[in-house]
Scaffold this motif. Structure first.
Motif: not given
Lengths: 159, 289
Positions: A9-12, A74-78
């Motif tokens: 589980s993660f924050v996307l 915690t993941i941030t994408t474009i």
């Protein structure tokens, strides 16, 4: 569950996400399964930066990052940069300066520029070149990219 | 890439217990940048990887001792080491080296312990840490031992670590009175793996070389200390003539190997020139207070 799969589980991009990943999957493959194609595997060796993703506030090469390792992170994408329906100042600057041709490398350059400007709000040419040395633009839009980084820095200093 | 079992122990001791002294398909993974490359190319096909990502945070800390030594947790990322004030104060050569080590993203993810345990002779940190006299603290099922970084490598991608041992810390001794440099030569593009790396540390006493550690990497099968050339240097005046003699000596001493980055004869010539340059940089640079 077999031993080769992991429930993570993660924050996307601001949303809590749970999924099952295979141990051999990398982060770019995980994002692709969620229909996020902004991070692209190109060289596959961490050299070109097309697969740049922000994990726990630092830039990583998604192609060399095991998907299972994002558990709890915690993941941030474009895709998240315009979440408030407005392009980020860096995105805007890249458009204004014409800092791309084919656009394949652009999402990586933009995410890296965001991290650079967080650390050094007014970078020198040398600092820009150093920081972006691991991002390749096969169309060779480098002069425009450097201009865009400086222009974004100026925009962000004003706000 | 093939699938494998991924163990994620919470403690170092659990991690050691999950490793296997006999099985080459079981390996620890820290940042994973180097192992991912090997797995993607099919060079390494693990049955089980033991992830060190969730072990105690102690192994990611960087501390400076009251005597000016450094103790760096093996799970510290290369970026953490690069941006650490403590590291900069003891050994600024490390920060300078990081600037040209791979790229920002890889440095954010790769860990110091993994960088060393990988045993790749093209890596920058093994020669640098060796020239600083650093050692690895290693933990295994039967306890701890210490290994000088210069003695860690037994061959091409081979180390003296047992399969069930883990590097826990790297200790750099106080550097007062020493000055250090590292230079590498990349022949195909600026970000290529080096054809040659030279690290040196000098202790200068009254204009002469009191002590020296001189390391060569990338051009040789494994990281190598240039012991004979160090003898040529000890006690000599710090000047161009000395550096030149050392370059000649290193060229004769180093057993260089030709590869896609340059023939053996070309690299031998590089050794002569780069040893001289590295010594000049350390010899005429600032000494650590």
């Amino acid at each position: 569950m077999n031993q080769h799969a992991k429930a993570i589980s993660f924050v996307l991009n601001g949303s809590k996400t749970e999924m099952l990943v295979q141990t051999h999957e990398n982060l770019v493959e995980l994002l692709g399964r969620l229909d996020l194609y902004g991070a692209r595997e190109s060289c596959g060796q961490g050299l070109c930066g097309c697969c740049t993703v922000i994990v726990d506030d630092v830039a990583v090469s998604g192609c060399l990052y095991p998907a299972a390792f994002v558990d709890g992170k915690t993941i941030t994408t474009i895709e998240h940069l315009d979440h408030d329906v407005q392009l980020s100042p860096v995105q805007q600057a890249f458009i204004e300066e014409g800092a791309f041709q084919c656009g394949f490398c652009t999402s990586g350059f933009i995410l890296m520029t965001h991290k650079l400007l967080e650390q050094k709000p007014m970078p020198t040419d040398e600092e820009i070149r150093d920081y972006l040395a691991g991002n390749l633009c096969r169309c060779a839009a480098y002069p425009e990219i450097i201009n865009a980084v400086k222009s974004a820095a100026t925009k962000m200093a004003r706000t | 890439m093939i699938s494998f079992e991924l163990a994620e122990p919470k403690t170092l001791n659990e991690a050691i217990a999950l490793l296997d002294a006999e099985d080459p398909e079981v390996r620890p993974i820290s940042g994973g940048t180097a192992l991912m490359l090997m797995m993607k190319s099919g060079v390494f096909r693990p049955s089980r990887l033991v992830s060190l990502q969730k072990v105690e945070a102690d192994y990611s800390r960087i501390e400076r001792g009251s005597n000016g030594s450094l103790r760096i947790g093996a799970m510290a990322s290369l970026s953490q080491v690069e941006h650490s004030d403590e590291v900069r104060r003891v050994a600024p050569v490390i920060e300078k080296t990081m600037r040209h080590l791979s790229n920002v993203r890889v440095r954010n993810v790769a860990r110091l312990g993994g960088n060393l345990a990988h045993g790749d002779p093209h890596m920058d940190l093994p020669p640098v840490l060796s020239s600083l006299g650093a050692k690895a603290i290693v933990a295994g099922p039967s306890g701890q031992r210490e290994i000088l970084i210069e003695a860690l490598f037994s061959g091409y991608y081979e180390t003296v670590l047992k399969r069930d041992e883990l590097i826990t810390f790297v200790e750099v001794p106080p550097q007062a009175g020493w000055s250090s440099s590292y230079i590498k030569c990349t022949t195909r593009s600026a970000d290529d793996w080096p054809a040659l790396g030279i690290a040196c540390s000098l202790r200068i006493e009254g204009g002469s070389i009191g002590d020296v550690r001189l390391m060569i990497s990338a051009a040789t099968e494994k990281l190598t200390r240039l012991v004979s050339t160090e003898k040529v240097l000890r006690g000599q005046k710090v000047n161009e003539a000395t550096f030149e003699r050392a370059g000649e000596s290193a060229m004769a001493e180093a057993e260089v190997i030709g590869d896609s980055r340059g023939s053996a004869s070309y690299k031998s010539e590089l050794v002569r020139v780069y040893v001289r340059r590295a010594l000049r940089q350390a010899g005429l640079g600032e000494t650590q207070p």
